[in-house]
Design a protein around this motif. Sequence first.
Motif, PDB file in Angstrom:
ATOM      1  N   ARG A 163      41.838  55.114  60.298  1.00 46.24           N
ATOM      2  CA  ARG A 163      41.142  53.936  59.539  1.00 46.24           C
ATOM      3  C   ARG A 163      41.565  52.973  58.953  1.00 46.24           C
ATOM      4  O   ARG A 163      41.029  52.090  57.967  1.00 46.24           O
ATOM      5  N   SER A 164      42.598  52.408  59.418  1.00 48.34           N
ATOM      6  CA  SER A 164      43.439  51.189  58.733  1.00 48.34           C
ATOM      7  C   SER A 164      44.217  50.416  59.992  1.00 48.34           C
ATOM      8  O   SER A 164      44.964  50.942  60.742  1.00 48.34           O
ATOM      9  N   GLY A 165      43.654  49.254  60.332  1.00 50.49           N
ATOM     10  CA  GLY A 165      44.264  48.421  61.450  1.00 50.49           C
ATOM     11  C   GLY A 165      45.786  47.867  60.948  1.00 50.49           C
ATOM     12  O   GLY A 165      46.619  47.703  61.544  1.00 50.49           O
ATOM     13  N   VAL A 166      45.795  47.832  59.720  1.00 48.09           N
ATOM     14  CA  VAL A 166      47.307  47.352  59.167  1.00 48.09           C
ATOM     15  C   VAL A 166      48.429  48.668  59.363  1.00 48.09           C
ATOM     16  O   VAL A 166      49.452  48.458  59.694  1.00 48.09           O
ATOM     17  N   ALA A 167      47.819  49.885  59.320  1.00 50.11           N
ATOM     18  CA  ALA A 167      48.558  51.016  59.255  1.00 50.11           C
ATOM     19  C   ALA A 167      49.125  51.166  60.611  1.00 50.11           C
ATOM     20  O   ALA A 167      50.216  51.524  61.103  1.00 50.11           O
ATOM     21  N   VAL A 168      48.207  50.879  61.713  1.00 54.47           N
ATOM     22  CA  VAL A 168      48.416  51.228  63.001  1.00 54.47           C
ATOM     23  C   VAL A 168      49.250  50.164  63.528  1.00 54.47           C
ATOM     24  O   VAL A 168      50.344  50.229  64.194  1.00 54.47           O
ATOM     25  N   LEU A 169      48.768  48.839  63.145  1.00 56.39           N
ATOM     26  CA  LEU A 169      49.741  47.594  63.533  1.00 56.39           C
ATOM     27  C   LEU A 169      51.273  47.783  63.053  1.00 56.39           C
ATOM     28  O   LEU A 169      52.297  47.457  63.802  1.00 56.39           O
ATOM     29  N   SER A 170      51.598  48.239  61.648  1.00 55.52           N
ATOM     30  CA  SER A 170      52.781  48.621  61.162  1.00 55.52           C
ATOM     31  C   SER A 170      53.608  49.606  61.777  1.00 55.52           C
ATOM     32  O   SER A 170      54.748  49.611  61.726  1.00 55.52           O
ATOM     33  N   VAL A 171      52.990  50.503  62.483  1.00 56.98           N
ATOM     34  CA  VAL A 171      53.438  51.583  63.481  1.00 56.98           C
ATOM     35  C   VAL A 171      53.789  51.075  64.878  1.00 56.98           C
ATOM     36  O   VAL A 171      54.849  50.973  65.405  1.00 56.98           O
ATOM     37  N   LEU A 172      52.771  50.715  65.310  1.00 56.32           N
ATOM     38  CA  LEU A 172      52.877  50.350  66.903  1.00 56.32           C
ATOM     39  C   LEU A 172      53.615  49.221  67.253  1.00 56.32           C
ATOM     40  O   LEU A 172      54.401  49.252  68.182  1.00 56.32           O
ATOM     41  N   ILE A 173      53.405  48.079  66.641  1.00 59.01           N
ATOM     42  CA  ILE A 173      54.244  46.967  66.881  1.00 59.01           C
ATOM     43  C   ILE A 173      55.890  46.893  66.812  1.00 59.01           C
ATOM     44  O   ILE A 173      56.406  46.629  67.647  1.00 59.01           O
TER      45      ILE A 173
END
Length: 248
Positions: free
Chosen positions: A171-181
Amino acid sequence: MAHTAALPVAHAEWLKIKSLRSSIGSLLAVFLVSVAITTLVFATVGKAEADNADAEPLFGAFYAFNFGQIAAISFGTTAVSSEYTSGALRISLAAVPRRGLFYGAKMAVVGGLALLVGLATSFGTFLVGQAFLGEYAIGLGHPGAVRACVGGGIHLALMTLLAAGLTAVLRSGVAVLSVLIPFTLIVSFVVGDVASGVAAFLPDKAGQQILHEDPTGTLGPWTGLAVTAAWAAAALVAGWWAVRRRDA
């Protein structure tokens, strides 16, 4: 009846994505970034790299995918994270109370758009790069070239869906981007050419096996893509569970 109900929901999801600058910008960036980097690299050092004895012309044609897939991840993330800002998910579920239908329509639209742009990016990147190589150029008739272009587009779509599913879970775009990128950058630039062991089964590395003319290591071109598909499917199932079970 279910098919009929799904069409207006899918159309509504398309309108949402089209109205969000961050989502549509990320989607367009998949193509634009890949083609721009390909043009820059191949116009400057393309022939010098092609003359290298260790060069792999087919895989090298997709060098820009290292950056294009970051835009694909961003698209998948922003397309879903918009539902969790300012209570938008409550509005969406009020309009479409069947959560499975809502989630399935959103992911179908996100995946479909990613696949269309991914295929355009894959073929476009390949053809643009070869235009700068002169006598070193290869065409679509080169062994594995069409497979790589089609598979490359599928790979970008799968990375998009992986990001979309994880965003529904966290439920957080920031969390996903901070992991996947960072994960994608580490796999691409630090792990590098490792094609066996644990690294071969990571989603980014496994899917890129489809871009090689003669893949080496544990996975073949299509089995590697299947591994990436399995990662994406797991993320989508987890996202489906989260949307169905959690409060809006």
